[in-house]
Scaffold this motif. Sequence first.
Motif, PDB file in Angstrom:
ATOM      1  N   HIS A   1      52.167  49.357  46.910  1.00  0.00           N
ATOM      2  CA  HIS A   1      51.488  50.390  47.718  1.00  0.00           C
ATOM      3  C   HIS A   1      50.132  50.614  47.080  1.00  0.00           C
ATOM      4  CE1 HIS A   1      55.278  51.148  49.641  1.00  0.00           C
ATOM      5  NE2 HIS A   1      55.847  51.549  48.513  1.00  0.00           N
ATOM      6  N   GLY A   2      49.090  50.523  47.894  1.00  0.00           N
ATOM      7  CA  GLY A   2      47.729  50.743  47.378  1.00  0.00           C
ATOM      8  C   GLY A   2      47.413  49.837  46.200  1.00  0.00           C
ATOM      9  N   GLY A   3      47.912  48.608  46.231  1.00  0.00           N
ATOM     10  CA  GLY A   3      47.601  47.642  45.178  1.00  0.00           C
ATOM     11  C   GLY A   3      48.436  47.813  43.911  1.00  0.00           C
ATOM     12  N   ARG A   4      49.330  48.815  43.901  1.00  0.00           N
ATOM     13  CA  ARG A   4      50.132  49.024  42.678  1.00  0.00           C
ATOM     14  C   ARG A   4      51.615  48.748  42.948  1.00  0.00           C
ATOM     15  NH1 ARG A   4      47.629  54.642  40.479  1.00  0.00           N
ATOM     16  NH2 ARG A   4      45.559  53.781  40.128  1.00  0.00           N
ATOM     17  N   TYR A   5      52.271  48.275  41.903  1.00  0.00           N
ATOM     18  CA  TYR A   5      53.717  48.016  42.015  1.00  0.00           C
ATOM     19  C   TYR A   5      54.491  49.301  41.737  1.00  0.00           C
ATOM     20  CZ  TYR A   5      52.884  42.991  42.213  1.00  0.00           C
ATOM     21  OH  TYR A   5      52.496  41.728  42.602  1.00  0.00           O
TER      22      TYR A   5
ATOM     23  N   LEU B   1      59.455  39.688  41.384  1.00  0.00           N
ATOM     24  CA  LEU B   1      60.331  40.864  41.455  1.00  0.00           C
ATOM     25  C   LEU B   1      60.130  41.604  42.787  1.00  0.00           C
ATOM     26  CD1 LEU B   1      59.973  42.144  37.774  1.00  0.00           C
ATOM     27  CD2 LEU B   1      61.974  41.006  38.791  1.00  0.00           C
ATOM     28  N   ALA B   2      58.910  41.567  43.295  1.00  0.00           N
ATOM     29  CA  ALA B   2      58.664  42.186  44.606  1.00  0.00           C
ATOM     30  C   ALA B   2      59.380  41.387  45.695  1.00  0.00           C
ATOM     31  CB  ALA B   2      57.168  42.269  44.871  1.00  0.00           C
ATOM     32  N   ALA B   3      59.286  40.054  45.601  1.00  0.00           N
ATOM     33  CA  ALA B   3      59.963  39.216  46.601  1.00  0.00           C
ATOM     34  C   ALA B   3      61.474  39.420  46.546  1.00  0.00           C
ATOM     35  CB  ALA B   3      59.614  37.748  46.369  1.00  0.00           C
ATOM     36  N   LEU B   4      61.995  39.732  45.377  1.00  0.00           N
ATOM     37  CA  LEU B   4      63.440  39.963  45.243  1.00  0.00           C
ATOM     38  C   LEU B   4      63.841  41.363  45.709  1.00  0.00           C
ATOM     39  CD1 LEU B   4      64.167  38.310  41.754  1.00  0.00           C
ATOM     40  CD2 LEU B   4      64.799  37.438  44.023  1.00  0.00           C
TER      41      LEU B   4
ATOM     42  N   PRO C   1      61.431  34.832  48.107  1.00  0.00           N
ATOM     43  CA  PRO C   1      61.882  34.596  46.734  1.00  0.00           C
ATOM     44  C   PRO C   1      61.757  33.125  46.340  1.00  0.00           C
ATOM     45  CG  PRO C   1      63.462  35.983  47.880  1.00  0.00           C
ATOM     46  CD  PRO C   1      62.465  35.521  48.909  1.00  0.00           C
ATOM     47  N   THR C   2      61.909  32.211  47.295  1.00  0.00           N
ATOM     48  CA  THR C   2      61.791  30.790  46.959  1.00  0.00           C
ATOM     49  C   THR C   2      60.356  30.464  46.542  1.00  0.00           C
ATOM     50  OG1 THR C   2      63.588  30.172  48.385  1.00  0.00           O
ATOM     51  CG2 THR C   2      62.011  28.441  47.888  1.00  0.00           C
ATOM     52  N   VAL C   3      59.382  30.970  47.288  1.00  0.00           N
ATOM     53  CA  VAL C   3      57.986  30.660  46.974  1.00  0.00           C
ATOM     54  C   VAL C   3      57.569  31.345  45.669  1.00  0.00           C
ATOM     55  CG1 VAL C   3      55.603  30.951  47.754  1.00  0.00           C
ATOM     56  CG2 VAL C   3      57.364  30.219  49.369  1.00  0.00           C
ATOM     57  N   SER C   4      57.881  32.640  45.529  1.00  0.00           N
ATOM     58  CA  SER C   4      57.480  33.343  44.298  1.00  0.00           C
ATOM     59  C   SER C   4      58.268  32.835  43.094  1.00  0.00           C
ATOM     60  CB  SER C   4      57.682  34.848  44.454  1.00  0.00           C
ATOM     61  OG  SER C   4      56.842  35.311  45.460  1.00  0.00           O
ATOM     62  N   GLY C   5      59.522  32.441  43.328  1.00  0.00           N
ATOM     63  CA  GLY C   5      60.331  31.857  42.239  1.00  0.00           C
ATOM     64  C   GLY C   5      59.771  30.504  41.820  1.00  0.00           C
ATOM     65  N   TYR C   6      59.245  29.771  42.784  1.00  0.00           N
ATOM     66  CA  TYR C   6      58.622  28.475  42.497  1.00  0.00           C
ATOM     67  C   TYR C   6      57.404  28.693  41.594  1.00  0.00           C
ATOM     68  CZ  TYR C   6      56.453  23.943  43.878  1.00  0.00           C
ATOM     69  OH  TYR C   6      55.881  22.702  43.912  1.00  0.00           O
TER      70      TYR C   6
ATOM     71  N   SER D   1      51.593  38.880  36.232  1.00  0.00           N
ATOM     72  CA  SER D   1      51.333  38.859  37.677  1.00  0.00           C
ATOM     73  C   SER D   1      52.357  37.976  38.405  1.00  0.00           C
ATOM     74  CB  SER D   1      49.889  38.390  37.865  1.00  0.00           C
ATOM     75  OG  SER D   1      49.739  37.693  39.019  1.00  0.00           O
ATOM     76  N   VAL D   2      52.655  36.810  37.849  1.00  0.00           N
ATOM     77  CA  VAL D   2      53.630  35.905  38.485  1.00  0.00           C
ATOM     78  C   VAL D   2      55.016  36.561  38.516  1.00  0.00           C
ATOM     79  CG1 VAL D   2      54.765  33.663  38.219  1.00  0.00           C
ATOM     80  CG2 VAL D   2      52.328  33.839  37.872  1.00  0.00           C
ATOM     81  N   LEU D   3      55.366  37.222  37.405  1.00  0.00           N
ATOM     82  CA  LEU D   3      56.690  37.868  37.357  1.00  0.00           C
ATOM     83  C   LEU D   3      56.769  39.028  38.359  1.00  0.00           C
ATOM     84  CD1 LEU D   3      59.503  38.258  36.094  1.00  0.00           C
ATOM     85  CD2 LEU D   3      58.445  39.793  34.424  1.00  0.00           C
TER      86      LEU D   3
END
Length: 322
Positions: A62-66, A53-56, A270-275, A47-49
């Motif tokens: 879409h609809g809760g799916r990547y 990747l979405a932030a990047l 990306p900074t927040v999700s990378g953190y 989930s964290v990864l």
Amino acid sequence: MDTFMSQYRLPAVAAADRLGLFPSLAGAPADAGGLAASRRLDRVGTSVLLEFLAALGYLAVHGGRYHLTPAARTFLLPDGSRYWGPMLTLGWDERCTAVRELVTTGTPHGYRGRGIWETHERSPRHGEQFARAMHAHSAGPATALASQLDLTGCTALLEVGGGVGTFAMALARRNPHLKATVLDLPVVEREANRLLERADLAERVRLRTGDMFADPWPGDQDRVLFADVLSDWDDEHCRGLLERARAALSVDGRLLVHQVMPDDAARLSPTVSGYSLALAVMTGGRLRTFRELVALLEASGFADCTVTPVYGHYALITARPA
Ligand SMILES: C[S@@+](CC[C@H](N)C(=O)[O-])C[C@H]1O[C@@H](n2cnc3c(N)ncnc32)[C@H](O)[C@@H]1O
């Protein structure tokens, strides 16, 4: 912060490439739990990864799916004519291994596979370097919090996992009636004492060394503060700390939780999700949203949680014992 957190960009994409996550999601878009279950991966690590990747810009929800974005379809599918995987994994290093380990096993890599806090205790050089780094990192947020937080009538504050006392010192400087205790591991002692002497606060800010999970905490506190501490731990450890905080507070006392707590917009940074990924890899923790933190606090005997933005992505939760 942006510069520091950029260090996980390549490792995240390279590890996802090596794990075959892009072709998996191209064939079957999924949420983190679904992908983790179908690929036998760790759910929290996945989930964290995926959030990062979405932030990047490689995944979109879409609809809760990547789903793969056009950039990922063009450059990250091994069958594509413009596949960049071999180039990305040319930069494979220890951080890439660490991200892959997190996603496959859920285990934080720490320092070369050894736990971060144990390493600090065993190797004071690492511990002191980390303590100085945290002081540099926390100076801005601590000053901002001290200028906003009303501590009228408070005389006793306990900062748990307070490092060298950056927050406690900023709060004491601003509130001459306040006495603070900073609880942290023995390795911070030398640097904390140096800074306290320099700030002429050694009388009002006391360091108490020990293990916050096992050693006694001082009681009857007006405030117990966790600054960037709950984000280092999984839910079970957090609940243990929060229950101890509840026991340490006076009847009218308040819990303070200060850290980055991303909302949906901040998760796209990306900074927040990378953190969050960096925390998971180094400590086994992660960033939690305000809602996730409130659920943890309520499950640990707190009520009336309110949130106040403080500094950049940092915010403060205040709560009272239920
Ligand atoms: C991310 S740092 C935060 C430091 C400080 N609150 C700040 O924001 O600058 C987490 C702190 O928790 C401390 N810590 C980790 N495990 C601990 C334990 N078992 N007992 C006491 N402190 C601990 C670390 O030494 C470190 O100083």
